[in-house]
Design a protein around this motif. Structure first.
Motif, mmCIF file in Angstrom:
data_model
loop_
_atom_site.group_PDB
_atom_site.id
_atom_site.type_symbol
_atom_site.label_atom_id
_atom_site.label_comp_id
_atom_site.label_asym_id
_atom_site.label_seq_id
_atom_site.Cartn_x
_atom_site.Cartn_y
_atom_site.Cartn_z
ATOM 1 N N CYS A 43 -2.953 3.558 5.100
ATOM 2 C CA CYS A 43 -1.562 3.069 5.674
ATOM 3 C C CYS A 43 -1.323 3.965 6.955
ATOM 4 N N LEU A 44 -2.131 3.881 7.749
ATOM 5 C CA LEU A 44 -2.105 4.383 8.881
ATOM 6 C C LEU A 44 -0.989 4.164 9.765
ATOM 7 N N SER A 45 -0.374 3.333 9.910
ATOM 8 C CA SER A 45 0.890 2.923 10.864
ATOM 9 C C SER A 45 2.161 3.391 10.076
ATOM 10 N N LEU A 46 2.054 3.496 8.780
ATOM 11 C CA LEU A 46 2.983 4.310 7.977
ATOM 12 C C LEU A 46 2.908 5.848 8.030
ATOM 13 N N LEU A 47 1.384 6.334 7.956
ATOM 14 C CA LEU A 47 1.315 7.724 8.356
ATOM 15 C C LEU A 47 1.792 8.340 9.530
ATOM 16 N N LEU A 48 1.281 7.564 10.607
ATOM 17 C CA LEU A 48 1.836 8.041 12.096
ATOM 18 C C LEU A 48 3.192 7.624 12.206
ATOM 19 N N TRP A 49 3.741 6.685 11.805
ATOM 20 C CA TRP A 49 5.214 6.678 11.913
ATOM 21 C C TRP A 49 5.992 7.960 11.098
ATOM 22 N N LEU A 50 5.684 8.097 10.216
ATOM 23 C CA LEU A 50 6.182 9.454 9.376
ATOM 24 C C LEU A 50 6.069 10.565 10.362
ATOM 25 N N GLY B 111 10.471 24.540 7.820
ATOM 26 C CA GLY B 111 9.628 25.347 7.034
ATOM 27 C C GLY B 111 9.620 25.003 5.612
ATOM 28 N N SER B 112 10.469 24.058 5.280
ATOM 29 C CA SER B 112 10.126 23.234 3.844
ATOM 30 C C SER B 112 8.918 22.578 3.568
ATOM 31 N N LYS B 113 8.147 22.889 2.764
ATOM 32 C CA LYS B 113 7.238 22.384 2.292
ATOM 33 C C LYS B 113 7.419 21.047 1.766
ATOM 34 N N PRO B 114 6.273 19.790 1.986
ATOM 35 C CA PRO B 114 6.484 18.576 1.504
ATOM 36 C C PRO B 114 6.304 18.863 -0.110
ATOM 37 N N LEU B 115 7.159 18.004 -0.820
ATOM 38 C CA LEU B 115 7.305 18.163 -2.234
ATOM 39 C C LEU B 115 6.169 17.641 -3.050
ATOM 40 N N LEU B 116 5.755 16.356 -2.380
ATOM 41 C CA LEU B 116 4.642 15.835 -3.039
ATOM 42 C C LEU B 116 3.460 15.792 -1.888
ATOM 43 N N ARG C 165 0.947 -1.263 0.115
ATOM 44 C CA ARG C 165 0.035 0.078 -0.082
ATOM 45 C C ARG C 165 1.101 1.267 -0.045
ATOM 46 N N TYR C 166 0.480 2.313 -0.570
ATOM 47 C CA TYR C 166 1.161 3.538 -0.873
ATOM 48 C C TYR C 166 0.111 4.702 -0.867
ATOM 49 N N PHE C 167 0.612 5.840 -0.460
ATOM 50 C CA PHE C 167 -0.522 6.934 -0.338
ATOM 51 C C PHE C 167 -0.339 8.152 -1.134
ATOM 52 N N ARG C 168 0.925 8.295 -1.892
ATOM 53 C CA ARG C 168 1.075 9.344 -2.784
ATOM 54 C C ARG C 168 0.873 9.104 -4.197
ATOM 55 N N SER C 169 -0.254 9.860 -4.760
ATOM 56 C CA SER C 169 -0.611 9.638 -6.327
ATOM 57 C C SER C 169 0.794 10.061 -7.263
ATOM 58 N N LEU D 262 -10.387 6.441 10.330
ATOM 59 C CA LEU D 262 -9.508 7.269 11.182
ATOM 60 C C LEU D 262 -9.454 8.200 10.151
ATOM 61 N N ASP D 263 -9.967 9.653 10.411
ATOM 62 C CA ASP D 263 -9.509 10.850 9.890
ATOM 63 C C ASP D 263 -8.393 11.415 10.394
ATOM 64 N N LEU D 264 -7.504 11.494 9.277
ATOM 65 C CA LEU D 264 -6.086 11.770 9.965
ATOM 66 C C LEU D 264 -5.581 12.769 9.105
ATOM 67 N N PRO D 265 -4.965 13.881 9.636
ATOM 68 C CA PRO D 265 -4.384 15.211 8.922
ATOM 69 C C PRO D 265 -3.276 14.437 8.013
ATOM 70 N N PRO D 266 -2.819 15.215 7.037
ATOM 71 C CA PRO D 266 -1.701 14.787 6.133
ATOM 72 C C PRO D 266 -0.593 14.828 6.770
ATOM 73 N N PRO D 267 0.447 13.914 6.642
ATOM 74 C CA PRO D 267 1.822 13.648 7.032
ATOM 75 C C PRO D 267 2.510 15.030 7.074
ATOM 76 N N PRO D 268 3.582 15.463 7.889
ATOM 77 C CA PRO D 268 4.082 16.825 7.852
ATOM 78 C C PRO D 268 5.249 16.767 6.608
ATOM 79 N N VAL D 269 5.580 15.622 5.997
ATOM 80 C CA VAL D 269 6.591 15.210 5.096
ATOM 81 C C VAL D 269 6.082 14.953 3.822
#
Length: 374
Positions: free
Chosen positions: A184-191, A208-213, A157-161, A367-374
């Motif tokens: 991919c909740l385990s992965l998202l929370l681990w990130l 302050g760097s913004k996520p590239l993807l 499983r992967y979450f970036r289009s 589980l409605d999670l906010p996007p990861p910071p990276v």
């Protein structure tokens, strides 16, 4: 108000330790970087939702050991839980993306992060930005399998289009089924955890760097005809009933999906009311079967459009249900979202033959999670 925290006892950090020769995987392994950086059927009847009816829940607040904080943030990690049967790990969660870290060339460092739902596998590896392609990823997946002595997974499983082409090509050539999904909740929370404990401590970290993807959040589409229900309602269930339902997903032949609540560090009182959405249909079983193949992620209220948005896969967003906007319906929708927020984003989707039925033919814990910071 409850908030969920990732269970830090399951996270392994690279440490310099002595290892017994006969048990090379009994501890996390510190690896040198490959390039230089800057140094139920018995389900109780669903109660229709009413405002202010969600009780508070308690969440475990285990702290990360101070010794772990001193670990080298430039090190890489390769870990297999020695108590886990490698053959039982058939699905991985994977992220391959840049990090807010610059190497000696002033270019963003990329990182491959791999785990499974239970975190029995944990693997990280840094890459320079000029080798990012499907060949690199394919070789890295094979290397993880060989190094840890685990078979190649059946699914990843992967979450970036934006990485879909590279990941799909690498997986397909290895006979692995790629699944685009935000479950991919385990992965998202681990990130999220790695951002706080690893990336921000890295000597090349760029504040302050913004996520590239960044994650996609496209305009919602019309719901496919085969996914329509006939009636719906905001509902709630005691957490004990939710646990009972998800524990019987397999035994009762109910469609749906659960979450590893222990891994998420969630502790909720049995009587805490969890908000959900009940959907009724005379063709409930076919409807649940169709939903089961969609990687259902979350449900949210769109107050401006007076509708509910169903998120599936990576970036699929559908107008799932609508309501006539009025002070009463708006208040109920707001209360439902507040209840979801009070539960840290935890909610559920239940598909039934009738809204008054005690049984579900489909049940998804979400589980409605906010996007990861990276």
């Amino acid at each position: 108000m409850a908030s969920f925290t990732f269970n830090p006892t399951r996270i392994r950090t690279p440490t310099l330790q002595s290892h017994k020769p006969n048990s090379p995987r009994s501890k996390p392994t510190r690896l040198p970087s490959t390039f230089s950086t800057n140094t139920t059927n018995n389900l109780p009847k669903l109660h229709h939702f009413r405002p202010n009816s969600v009780s508070e829940s308690s969440v475990s607040t285990q702290e990360i050991d101070e010794a772990d904080v001193e670990d080298d943030p430039t090190a890489e990690l390769s870990y297999l839980d020695p108590e886990t049967d490698p053959e039982s790990i058939t699905e991985w969660e994977l992220d391959f993306c840049s990090r807010p870290i610059l190497d000696i060339r002033g270019k963003k460092v990329w990182e491959l992060v791999v785990c499974d739902e239970s975190l029995s596998i944990q693997h990280t590896k840094y890459f320079p930005n000029n080798v990012i392609n499907s060949i690199t990823l394919k070789e890295a997946i094979v290397a993880i399998s060989d190094e840890l002595g685990v078979p190649l997974p059946e699914k990843i499983r992967y979450f970036r289009s934006q990485m879909q082409t590279i990941i799909t090509k690498a997986c397909t050539e290895l006979g692995i089924k790629p699944i685009p999904s935000k479950r991919c909740l385990s992965l998202l929370l681990w990130l999220e955890e790695r951002y706080e404990t690893v990336y921000t401590r890295h000597p090349g970290f760029q504040k302050g760097s913004k996520p590239l993807l960044a994650l996609d959040n496209p305009f919602p589409m019309e719901l496919p005809e085969n996914l329509f229900g006939e009636k719906w309602a905001f509902v709630q269930l005691p957490f004990s009933a939710v646990e009972k339902e998800i524990s019987s997903l397999d035994s009762n032949m109910v469609f749906g999906a659960s979450l590893d609540l222990d891994l998420l560090g969630i502790e909720i009182d049995d009587e805490t009311l969890i908000p959900g959405l009940a959907v009724a249909s005379s063709r409930s079983k076919p409807l649940a079967a169709w939903m089961n193949g969609l990687e259902v992620c979350a449900i949210e209220v769109d107050f401006a459009r007076a509708c509910l948005i169903l998120s599936v896969g990576i970036s699929g967003r559908y107008i799932y249900a609508t309501y006539k906007k009025s002070p009463v319906t708006t208040k109920e929708a707001e209360a439902w979202e507040e209840a979801k927020k009070a539960c840290g984003g935890l909610h559920f989707l239940a598909i039934q033959g009738d809204l008054e039925s005690d049984d579900c033919v489909g049940f998804w814990l979400l589980l409605d999670l906010p996007p990861p910071p990276v």
